[in-house]
Design an enzyme around this catalytic site. Structure first.
Site, PDB file in Angstrom:
ATOM      1  N   LEU A 164       0.809  -1.221   0.000  1.00 43.45           N
ATOM      2  CA  LEU A 164       0.000   0.000   0.000  1.00 43.45           C
ATOM      3  C   LEU A 164       0.839   1.266   0.000  1.00 43.45           C
ATOM      4  O   LEU A 164       1.863   1.332   0.681  1.00 43.45           O
ATOM      5  CB  LEU A 164      -0.823   0.057   1.288  1.00 43.45           C
ATOM      6  CG  LEU A 164      -2.003  -0.874   1.465  1.00 43.45           C
ATOM      7  CD1 LEU A 164      -2.477  -0.764   2.916  1.00 43.45           C
ATOM      8  CD2 LEU A 164      -3.113  -0.495   0.503  1.00 43.45           C
ATOM      9  N   HIS A 165       0.398   2.269  -0.721  1.00 46.04           N
ATOM     10  CA  HIS A 165       1.000   3.600  -0.632  1.00 46.04           C
ATOM     11  C   HIS A 165      -0.036   4.637  -1.042  1.00 46.04           C
ATOM     12  O   HIS A 165      -0.679   4.506  -2.068  1.00 46.04           O
ATOM     13  CB  HIS A 165       2.269   3.697  -1.487  1.00 46.04           C
ATOM     14  CG  HIS A 165       2.111   3.194  -2.888  1.00 46.04           C
ATOM     15  ND1 HIS A 165       2.017   1.851  -3.206  1.00 46.04           N
ATOM     16  CD2 HIS A 165       2.032   3.847  -4.064  1.00 46.04           C
ATOM     17  CE1 HIS A 165       1.885   1.712  -4.514  1.00 46.04           C
ATOM     18  NE2 HIS A 165       1.882   2.908  -5.051  1.00 46.04           N
TER      19      HIS A 165
END
Ligand code: ZN
Length: 184
Positions: free
Chosen positions: A123-124
């Protein structure tokens, strides 16, 4: 012609002028490297960190990344969710101070190819400053060395702005700003 806004298509890309070796997951391994400034790692907390995009949609394009290796937003526990969002708030404050943009786009690509991201297993959250009438910065400025210089300049300005915030400590100009754990 209306501009199609798709910063998510410009994901983190390893810079071709470096020989940095990443064995498995770049977003897991980057915080363990020493050369924060070189890697454009801006701030580091216990649960998450802030990284500048090497190929920004706009100047200052950053990402807030949880340390946990997961592509599923639902995997983040309440502490991690809070840490990521607090770091997002700090990033927005720093961008206000550094660039005073007119607005922001903030968001995740979830689910890989269909959502347009290129790194889908970690995730980012993208944070992209916007200015009225801006166009995609990269095609505009073109040359790679110009982009690298622009990202270095963004790094300096955001690093200074984060270092000036309460609840942070900074070892030196080469190291990411440390977010004190109780203030993450
Ligand atoms: Zn990872």
């Amino acid at each position: 012609m209306e501009q199609v806004f798709a910063p998510w298509r410009i994901d983190w890309v390893e810079r071709s002028d470096k020989n940095e070796a990443f064995e498995d997951c770049v977003f897991c391994e980057l915080p363990d490297h020493d050369d924060d400034r070189e890697n454009h790692l801006l701030a580091r907390g216990d649960c998450a960190y802030v990284l500048l995009n090497n190929y920004p949609y706009n100047p200052g394009h950053a990402m807030v990344i949880p340390h946990q290796h997961t592509g599923a937003y639902q995997d983040l526990d309440p502490d991690e969710l809070l840490a990521v969002d607090r770091l997002l708030q700090r990033t927005l404050d720093a961008m206000d101070d550094a660039f005073a943009p007119d607005g922001y786009n903030v968001g995740y690509n979830l689910g890989g190819d269909a959502a347009g991201g290129s790194i889908d297993d970690h995730l980012h959250a993208h944070v992209v400053p916007r200015w009225s009438g801006d166009t995609n910065f990269m095609p505009v400025i073109g040359e790679t060395n110009v982009i690298v210089e622009a990202v270095d300049d963004s790094y300096e300005r955001l690093h200074d702005a984060l270092a000036a915030q309460d609840g942070t400590t900074t070892l030196d100009e080469q190291s990411a700003v440390v977010i004190e754990s109780s203030r993450e």
